[in-house]
Design an enzyme around this catalytic site. Structure first.
Site, short mmCIF file in Angstrom:
data_model
loop_
_atom_site.label_atom_id
_atom_site.label_comp_id
_atom_site.label_asym_id
_atom_site.label_seq_id
_atom_site.Cartn_x
_atom_site.Cartn_y
_atom_site.Cartn_z
N SER A 137 -32.42 20.68 -20.73
CA SER A 137 -33.41 21.62 -20.12
C SER A 137 -33.43 22.12 -18.92
O SER A 137 -34.31 22.85 -18.50
CB SER A 137 -34.83 20.75 -20.52
OG SER A 137 -35.14 20.70 -21.73
N SER A 319 -36.27 24.68 -14.50
CA SER A 319 -35.82 24.38 -15.95
C SER A 319 -35.85 25.39 -17.07
O SER A 319 -36.20 26.47 -16.74
CB SER A 319 -37.10 23.26 -16.38
OG SER A 319 -38.24 23.89 -16.62
N TYR A 320 -35.51 25.09 -18.25
CA TYR A 320 -35.34 25.79 -19.35
C TYR A 320 -36.57 27.08 -19.46
O TYR A 320 -37.66 26.36 -19.73
CB TYR A 320 -34.98 25.28 -20.55
CG TYR A 320 -34.77 26.06 -21.93
CD1 TYR A 320 -33.63 26.74 -22.04
CD2 TYR A 320 -35.58 26.15 -22.94
CE1 TYR A 320 -33.17 27.59 -22.89
CE2 TYR A 320 -35.41 26.98 -23.92
CZ TYR A 320 -34.16 27.65 -24.05
OH TYR A 320 -33.93 28.29 -25.12
N PRO A 321 -36.28 28.16 -19.30
CA PRO A 321 -37.23 29.23 -19.21
C PRO A 321 -37.94 29.41 -20.82
O PRO A 321 -39.38 30.06 -20.64
CB PRO A 321 -36.81 30.31 -18.83
CG PRO A 321 -35.44 30.24 -19.18
CD PRO A 321 -35.02 28.79 -19.34
#
Length: 716
Positions: A137, A319-321
């Site tokens: 992530s 972190s992962y959007p």
């Protein structure tokens, strides 16, 4: 050796950055290291390298658009490599056949689309190598190393691929058939353009058109309000007349009578109420919430926000959007104190410290394992950027994400609301409202977009008496519903379940993701712009005549409603859990398309389009037959003609005449009739419906010959 396939070149380079390496054309060689003991190769896709084949690949007769060939239903779907990406596909295919490569590590984005992109490449290349899945992530060095040490098995994400693959095939069936169906039938009605129809874009467009039609049918009515200035025990304040909670008076004469009656009369404090309200800090961001907030504050389009936050992610700063969750797990909560300790030393944030709460680990508003789906909320990583080197737009978005975490460690905001009810001559009641911020709390970190206006009412007691010093009648007009901003459109798509009458389906759509997904909503809005269905001006979304024509044609068919999306999402979710059959889903989709084609053909005679929409409709290829003169050019001896998106002079090419008239002026459509009147007499009739800053207004348009431009002429 391992072959690692990332989704994009930047991601591939970031993944490789934690290993000893050598760069090559189209891939990176990983040298042996403690994690990948035999080394390997990292290569990448460029988004969707493979796409579903067009209709003519399945049947040559399907190339021509005719009603007779519908429905288009392939027995077996095929993929092909995009022509502009063949070179990179050949790189991947060559590495897959490398004699030392014995395993593939799927390193696409940890979500549905990423799952589909890489597995489609492996299928197209006919790879039989065993596969592992990298699922992370964030792209910090620690997260990357940990991810490679904890790879998932292929079967762990297989059903996610089945869901994504089924979704793409079903969308192909709906899009190909419905687009041809409505394009061909609307051509018969004189609308020569391509009408793109889709499972997500069309119900989204229907909601926008619904709002547009509400605005067009709205009839503004005048109303009056009576405001009084009171002086009680030497203290002055204002109040508004009300009757049964309503301050609007629909009769001007009555408003004047009330004002005249109250002037100079005794005023008594009938009641005083004070209420303190507490406001919790906002939740952490998922992508939709971040897009909506960036649009409200900075007018960023949803696509722009996604592009910027994707860069921040690829640089390892957030972190992962593409997350749909607004919660984090205990593991992430444990990293926040370390991040916050570094923020305390940054000039932009030092005033927010010390924090009232050192940890949120016990706060279920933010930390809840059960509410974290594939990914947790968008939060900063321990890798803090150098603010002086951040691009302005990157800094704005990073700041929103950073402040959401800081605010979560602050107290509630407390606001006290006051209401004074003042009785005049024991007959007329006036209401005064005030607001005072008792405790800023988290608002010192995240200030409201619109600044609070504190209205401090004087300290008074019940039964205090005084006089009505002054009364005033104020005239206003009822205002039509407001159009959506791009940010509100993202929220509308996310919360589409609210527009469904069926409670069970509403819950399904709310529990899934509404219309579209976190990853696709920005793209859907961009697609609606590109296909001429919406115009976005100063962040306000307008439905075009082309959009209205299509939605009138679609009518009450399920394609225009969120219900279909709710049912699809329910079944697709079951596929991702291994609880439903992809084949059964595709069979139901085919049945729906059969019904749609038959039902739509039967109702074409019932389609009724307004004359304004017919005039305003702009086909993709503008036909010369529409270029009939509307009047004399005001700058030269040419003729003004309809040029599609605007009205312009026929001498543009011959004499470089720059005379143009927009097809919309402050939200008001300029029909050919209006333009003809303006060119003939230099002035139009009074036109209703111009959109001012806060309300609609009426005015005539006049051509100022001295300044060579259009001006407003307001009625006396």
């Amino acid at each position: 050796m391992k072959l690692i396939i990332a989704e994009k070149p930047d991601q591939g380079a970031t993944l490789a950055s934690v290993f000893p390496k050598k760069k090559h054309q189209g891939y990176i060689e990983i040298l042996p290291n403690p994690i990948l003991t035999d080394g390997g190769f990292i290569t990448w896709a460029i988004g969707h390298l493979c796409q579903l084949s067009p209709p003519e690949v399945y049947n040559t007769t399907w190339k021509k658009w005719t009603l007779d060939t519908l429905p288009l239903l392939p027995n077996q779907f095929q993929h092909e490599v995009s022509k502009d990406k063949i070179k990179q596909f050949q790189v991947i295919k060559k590495l897959l056949s490398h004699p030392e490569v014995n395993e593939v590590i799927h390193a696409g984005d940890a979500g549905r689309e990423g799952e589909l992109i890489i597995r489609n490449i492996l299928r197209q290349a006919k790879s039989n190598l065993p596969m592992k899945r990298l699922w992370i992530s964030s792209l910090t060095p620690n997260a990357i190393k940990k991810g490679f040490q904890q790879l998932l098995d292929e079967e762990d994400t297989r059903n996610l691929f089945f869901e994504a693959y089924t979704r793409s095939c079903a969308d192909w069936i709906v899009g190909m058939n419905a687009s041809r169906l409505y394009t061909l039938l609307l051509q018969q009605k004189g609308f020569s353009d391509v009408f793109s129809v889709g499972r997500v874009q069309t119900p989204t467009l229907a909601l926008i058109v619904k709002k547009e039609l509400e605005i067009e049918s709205f009839v503004s009515e005048p109303f009056w309000e009576v405001e009084a200035t009171f002086k009680i025990t030497g203290k002055k304040y204002k109040g508004k007349w009300e009757d049964k909670g309503n301050s609007r008076i629909m009769d001007s004469a009555l408003a004047q009578k009330i004002a005249l009656f109250c002037q100079g009369k005794e005023a008594t404090i009938a009641d005083i109420k004070k209420e303190k309200k507490e406001f919790l800090p906002p939740q952490l961001y998922n992508l939709s919430a971040l897009q909506a907030e960036a649009n409200r504050r900075y007018k960023f389009s949803p696509k722009k926000t996604l592009d910027i936050v994707q860069k921040l992610y690829q640089k390892g700063w957030v972190s992962y959007p593409r997350s749909d969750s607004r919660h984090i797990t205990t593991e992430e909560a444990n990293t926040l104190p370390q991040i916050l300790a570094r923020y305390e030393k940054i000039k932009d944030y030092e005033d927010f410290f010390p924090l009232p709460f050192s940890s949120i680990i016990q706060n279920k508003r933010y930390v809840d394992e059960k509410k974290v789906t594939d990914h947790y909320a968008i939060i900063p990583t321990e890798q803090i950027p150098d603010f002086s080197k951040l691009a302005s737009e990157e800094k704005k978005l990073y700041d929103l994400i950073a402040k959401s975490v800081i605010a979560a460690h602050h107290k509630k905001a407390i606001i006290e609301y006051s209401t004074i009810r003042t009785l005049v001559d024991e007959r007329a009641m006036f209401i005064s409202k005030g607001k005072v911020i008792v405790d800023q709390g988290y608002r010192q970190v995240i200030s409201p977009v619109e600044k609070d206006k504190d209205v401090n009412l004087p300290l008074l007691d019940k039964e205090d008496k005084g006089i009505t010093e002054k009364t005033e009648v104020k005239e206003s007009k009822t205002q039509p519903p407001k159009r959506y901003t791009e940010g509100q459109l993202i929220t509308l798509m996310k919360t589409a379940g609210k527009h469904i009458d069926d409670k069970e389906l509403e819950q399904v759509l709310t529990q899934t993701e509404g219309l579209g997904t976190e990853a696709t909503r920005a793209g859907i809005i961009t697609m609606l712009k590109d296909r001429g269905y919406i115009d976005v001006k100063k962040n306000i979304v307008y439905a075009t005549s082309k959009a209205k024509v299509l939605i009138i044609a679609v009518g009450k068919e399920i394609l225009a409603s969120p219900e279909m999306t709710a049912k699809w999402e329910q079944r697709l979710k079951q596929i991702s859990k291994g609880e439903a059959s992809p084949k059964q889903f595709m069979d139901q989709t085919s049945q729906m398309v059969h019904h749609l084609i038959a039902a739509t053909k039967e109702v074409t005679n019932e389609w009724i389009f307004s004359e304004e929409d017919k005039q305003q409709f702009i086909p993709k290829t503008f036909k010369k037959k529409r270029q009939s003169p509307l009047g004399n050019c005001q700058l030269c001896d040419g003729q003004v003609v309809d040029k599609g998106k605007f009205f312009g002079c026929s001498n543009y090419q011959k004499k470089n005449c720059t005379f143009t008239l927009s097809k919309k002026i402050l939200g008001k459509s300029m029909t050919q009739k209006i333009v003809k009147q303006l060119l003939k007499s230099g002035e139009t009739d009074v036109l209703e419906g111009f959109q001012g800053k806060d309300k609609l207004f009426a005015a005539a348009l006049v051509w100022d010959k001295k300044e060579n431009k259009i001006k407003f002429k307001f009625p006396t």
